[in-house]
Design a protein around this motif. Structure first.
Motif, PDB file in Angstrom:
ATOM      1  N   PRO A   1      47.996  30.428 -18.971  1.00  0.00           N
ATOM      2  CA  PRO A   1      47.362  31.587 -19.590  1.00  0.00           C
ATOM      3  C   PRO A   1      48.392  32.677 -19.874  1.00  0.00           C
ATOM      4  CG  PRO A   1      46.694  31.380 -17.285  1.00  0.00           C
ATOM      5  CD  PRO A   1      47.485  30.170 -17.623  1.00  0.00           C
ATOM      6  N   PRO A   2      48.187  33.470 -20.936  1.00  0.00           N
ATOM      7  CA  PRO A   2      49.173  34.502 -21.244  1.00  0.00           C
ATOM      8  C   PRO A   2      49.366  35.453 -20.067  1.00  0.00           C
ATOM      9  CG  PRO A   2      47.177  34.730 -22.602  1.00  0.00           C
ATOM     10  CD  PRO A   2      47.054  33.477 -21.844  1.00  0.00           C
TER      11      PRO A   2
ATOM     12  N   SER B   1      50.626  37.431 -26.033  1.00  0.00           N
ATOM     13  CA  SER B   1      49.451  37.116 -26.845  1.00  0.00           C
ATOM     14  C   SER B   1      49.097  35.654 -26.616  1.00  0.00           C
ATOM     15  CB  SER B   1      49.758  37.352 -28.323  1.00  0.00           C
ATOM     16  OG  SER B   1      50.611  36.333 -28.785  1.00  0.00           O
ATOM     17  N   ARG B   2      47.930  35.225 -27.144  1.00  0.00           N
ATOM     18  CA  ARG B   2      47.548  33.806 -27.013  1.00  0.00           C
ATOM     19  C   ARG B   2      48.570  32.931 -27.734  1.00  0.00           C
ATOM     20  NH1 ARG B   2      42.573  36.502 -28.364  1.00  0.00           N
ATOM     21  NH2 ARG B   2      41.087  36.467 -26.635  1.00  0.00           N
TER      22      ARG B   2
ATOM     23  N   THR C   1      51.594  31.443 -26.134  1.00  0.00           N
ATOM     24  CA  THR C   1      51.472  30.273 -25.253  1.00  0.00           C
ATOM     25  C   THR C   1      51.341  28.971 -26.058  1.00  0.00           C
ATOM     26  OG1 THR C   1      49.050  30.448 -25.100  1.00  0.00           O
ATOM     27  CG2 THR C   1      50.308  31.685 -23.481  1.00  0.00           C
TER      28      THR C   1
ATOM     29  N   ASN D   1      44.362  27.865 -24.978  1.00  0.00           N
ATOM     30  CA  ASN D   1      44.795  28.725 -26.093  1.00  0.00           C
ATOM     31  C   ASN D   1      46.189  28.388 -26.576  1.00  0.00           C
ATOM     32  OD1 ASN D   1      42.742  30.579 -26.813  1.00  0.00           O
ATOM     33  ND2 ASN D   1      42.959  31.584 -24.814  1.00  0.00           N
ATOM     34  N   PRO D   2      46.502  28.748 -27.809  1.00  0.00           N
ATOM     35  CA  PRO D   2      45.618  29.330 -28.823  1.00  0.00           C
ATOM     36  C   PRO D   2      44.677  28.243 -29.342  1.00  0.00           C
ATOM     37  CG  PRO D   2      47.846  29.068 -29.681  1.00  0.00           C
ATOM     38  CD  PRO D   2      47.910  28.626 -28.271  1.00  0.00           C
TER      39      PRO D   2
ATOM     40  N   GLY E   1      41.020  35.103 -31.971  1.00  0.00           N
ATOM     41  CA  GLY E   1      42.217  35.936 -31.842  1.00  0.00           C
ATOM     42  C   GLY E   1      42.097  37.101 -32.797  1.00  0.00           C
TER      43      GLY E   1
END
Ligand code: NAD
Length: 317
Positions: free
Chosen positions: A84-85, A90-91, A94, A123-124, A179
């Motif tokens: 997870p970020p 941001s997403r 990752t 994610n993303p 997003g």
């Protein structure tokens, strides 16, 4: 003839994966939950803890830790493995790690003979959904991401709080990217069947004063509002959304849920997975609903997909 137990495998038994398991077991959605994680001890601990809950639940579910070779008879595999970020990331930051993790997961799952449905949460999510579709070789109806399902729930919650009604009486979708580039087709937001824009028009001194751009922005950022307060993840909302999708598949519900679906001409879009309302049934993504958006809404949706396609290209697809 023996009836085959419904089986859901969860890959990644961290906060989101274990919440998905808890939600599945609490709602009695399937007979078996297979928990898989790089950290086998963590997966085993979660499986044991969940098993201890069964005594107090309406239905028995068998929950156990295992490996990819046990996915062959699974109906659904949820992918929640990832990094997870971190605060400030941001997403999209990752993406590379999530794609790499999925490469190591999808191949052995397909080797096991799996022919069920992939639900992607990592994610993303839209880009990873497309990636998993490509590397799995499964037909597009069998691979979907949670997409904007949780954002749509956030939108409905906000509208319901303004109007003081049950969020389930609000219809509407956040669409496009899960997003920053997501958008809300306001022309398709209804409350009890009445267009929300009409409600605003008829109440100029109250609801008419609501700023739609501001709400759209808040919906897109609400995950972060939770993430920052909880110190690093969101999991109840997203796991409920994932399990809602799974229920619609396993019980052939034909529910309309905004998922990240692979688009092949719908909305004039190709080579992208994006948040769109879809009929979810025992075939997975049975049909994608093409709602009539205004020109401005169409252009926002197109922009979101262009951005997603750029990242998909980065993965070599
Ligand atoms: P977490 O760190 O709590 O759990 C991730 C788990 O994945 C860990 O248990 C880790 O051991 C496991 N893992 C890592 N690499 C693996 C591999 N190669 N094989 C198997 N397991 C592996 O993280 P989390 O909060 O549960 O989030 C998981 C993912 O879900 C992240 O990508 C996060 O961004 C995403 N997420 C998506 C949404 C959404 O709306 N789509 C919402 C919340 C979180």
């Amino acid at each position: 003839m023996a009836i085959k137990p419904r089986k859901v495998a969860i890959v990644g038994t961290g906060l989101v994966g274990s919440s998905c398991a808890f939600s599945l077991v609490n709602q009695g959605v399937c007979e078996e939950v297979l928990m898989i994680d790089l950290n086998e001890e963590k997966a085993l601990g979660e499986a044991m803890d969940l098993t201890h809950a069964v005594e107090y639940l309406p239905k028995r579910t068998k929950i156990y830790q295992g490996g990819y070779d046990q996915c062959g008879d699974a109906d659904v595999v949820i992918i929640t493995a990832g990094a997870p970020p971190k605060i400030g990331q941001s997403r999209i930051d990752t993406l590379d790690i999530s794609a790499k993790i999925c490469n190591s997961i999808v191949e052995p799952i397909m080797k096991s003979g799996f022919d069920g449905f992939f639900i992607i949460v990592s994610n993303p999510v839209d880009i990873i959904t497309y990636h998993v579709w490509k590397i799995s070789g499964l037909p597009r109806n069998k691979v979907m991401g949670t997409g904007t399902s949780v954002d749509s729930a956030r939108l409905k919650t906000m509208i319901s709080e303004y109007l003081d009604v049950d969020p389930r009486s609000v219809q509407g979708y956040a669409m496009g990217e899960h997003g920053d580039a997501q958008m809300i087709p306001w022309s398709h937001v209804y409350v009890g069947g009445k267009p929300f824009l009409k409600i605003m028009e008829e109440n100029p001194d109250t609801y008419g004063k609501l700023n739609l751009d501001e709400i759209e922005y808040r919906v897109s950022q609400e995950g972060w509002a939770v993430f920052n307060r909880k110190g690093g993840s969101t999991y109840y909302g997203i796991s409920s959304a994932a399990v809602g999708i799974i229920k619609s598949i396993l019980f052939d519900e034909h529910s309309i849920i905004p998922v990240s679906a692979i688009l092949d001409g719908e909305y004039g879009e190709y080579n992208v997975a994006s948040g769109v309302p879809a009929i979810i049934n025992a075939e997975g993504v049975k049909d994608i609903l093409e709602i009539n958006m205004t020109e401005q809404e169409k252009s926002k949706f197109k922009k979101a997909n262009e951005s997603l396609r750029g990242y998909i290209a980065r993965l070599g697809h």
